[in-house]
Design a protein around this motif. Structure first.
Motif: not given
Length: 394
Positions: A72, A113, A147, A151
């Motif tokens: 991450g 993310y 992932v 994060k």
């Protein structure tokens, strides 16, 4: 993601296989590989590491794998992501496959993310499967999304990805099965959006219902018809309307001028600064624009259905999500596979051997891979020790 050990020769580059036979003939060496990428990414190495450890076990050997970042973490272009140390005989023929398992997942994690951070109050559904070239790519993309999502949850408190479209990859998101309700094909089969909703509800009476509303180009009309047919569900906020309008037309009731007016009422600052042509398209253009989502929210609220949720899909890339954030689009869930890497050449991971039997040696131009490894040697930390995780999460 776990090809049979006997299939490795068929899946790897021939020059690695020839090298393996040369090493077998002249004697093994203990080597250390440095792995890097040429663009910033979010570190997502688990599938590659698990596979390497599985092969080592099957071959009766061991590899020391030292990640330089936590899963991450942000990794800069050219940063050595991890070091892999072990017998050259058993590593040389694995490079093709372990590199395949690193790069694409890291770019997908980076994109996931980004969209989750830009829209922290929005739930995301991974709909990448239809855009993937088979099961292995599905696993890489779903893992990468999970992932990036985790994060964003930790750093900005985002809702993030709540699931995906298939059972095979649901476990990456803490689910036992995939999520989803109706495709356009079901509406064609039923003959109307309302009838498709009735059939779906009868078949799955205890599940929340998400209804596609763009099939006939009557997004507002069909959304309101469904809400009026199920007033108790609508009052409880159980149904959702999914907007998936293609880029060839505006949502029902809008054109360019009316789209400007919708945003001017709800989020005027979004259109009063400089915007590129692409950004304007996401704000007031055809398809599922920010104006289209605001228009749907206005119509639902005016009709007395403020709790009915809006699901949006159709090309929700990081750029488009950023414009949704700028315009504060009132979307509850976004279904997307557009966190997949757009430029596949950016997903290429590269590995170079930087040491043979502990002696530093690397091809000219790749000396940057050795700096951290040499720091580890000076510190007396063997590969695989905690120092390999010291960079943390940036």
């Amino acid at each position: 993601m776990t090809p049979d050990i006997n299939d490795i020769p068929k899946l790897t580059d021939k020059y690695f296989l020839k090298s393996k036979e040369v090493v077998r003939h002249f004697g093994d060496a203990r080597v250390t590989y440095g792995v890097f990428m040429r663009r910033p990414v979010t570190f997502a190495p688990r599938l590659a590491i698990d596979w390497l450890q599985g092969v080592a076990k099957a071959r009766g050997t061991s590899f020391d794998i030292a990640p330089n970042f936590k899963e991450g973490a942000w990794v800069g272009a050219g940063d050595p992501m991890m070091y892999i140390t072990g017998p050259f005989l058993h590593l040389v023929d694995l490079e093709t496959i372990f590199l395949q398992k690193i790069g694409a997942a890291c770019v997908a994690a980076y994109n996931a993310y980004t969209i989750c951070s830009d829209l922290p109050k929005v739930a995301f559904l991974a709909m990448d499967a239809r855009h993937c070239a088979g099961q292995e790519m599905m696993e890489l993309m779903a893992y990468g999304a999970s992932v990036g999502s985790e994060k964003a949850k930790k750093k900005v408190g985002a809702v993030g990805f709540i699931g995906c479209a298939t059972d095979a990859t649901a476990h990456f998101f803490g689910q036992n099965q995939g999520l989803g309700t109706m495709p356009h094909a079901l509406i064609g089969y039923a003959g109307s959006t309302l009838r498709a909703a009735e059939m779906l509800h009868e078949a799955y009476p205890d599940e929340p219902m998400t209804v596609l509303v763009d099939y006939f180009g009557q997004e507002i009309t069909d959304a309101l018809d469904v809400c009026r047919r199920f007033p108790e569900l609508a009052a409880a906020g159980r149904p959702s309307v999914r907007m998936d309008t293609h880029g060839g037309r505006h949502v029902e009731g809008l054109d360019m001028a009316q789209s400007y007016a919708v945003l001017d009422r709800n989020c005027p600052e979004a259109i009063r600064g400089y915007r590129s042509e692409k950004e304007l398209r996401y704000l007031i253009g055809t398809g599922v624009s920010s104006a289209a989502i605001w228009h749907m929210r206005e119509q639902l609220d005016q009709a007395g259905f403020p709790k009915v949720r809006i699901v949006a899909s159709s090309g929700f890339s990081p750029e488009k999500c950023r414009m949704m954030a700028v315009s504060q689009a009132p979307v509850d869930v976004i279904g997307t596979g557009s966190y997949l890497p757009e430029k596949w050449s950016e997903t290429y991971a590269t590995a170079d051997i930087i040491a043979y039997d502990g002696k530093p040696m690397v091809k000219l131009g790749r000396e940057f891979l050795m700096q951290r490894w040499e720091e580890m040697q000076k510190a007396g930390s063997p590969p695989g020790s905690p120092i390999g995780l010291a960079s943390g999460d940036r």
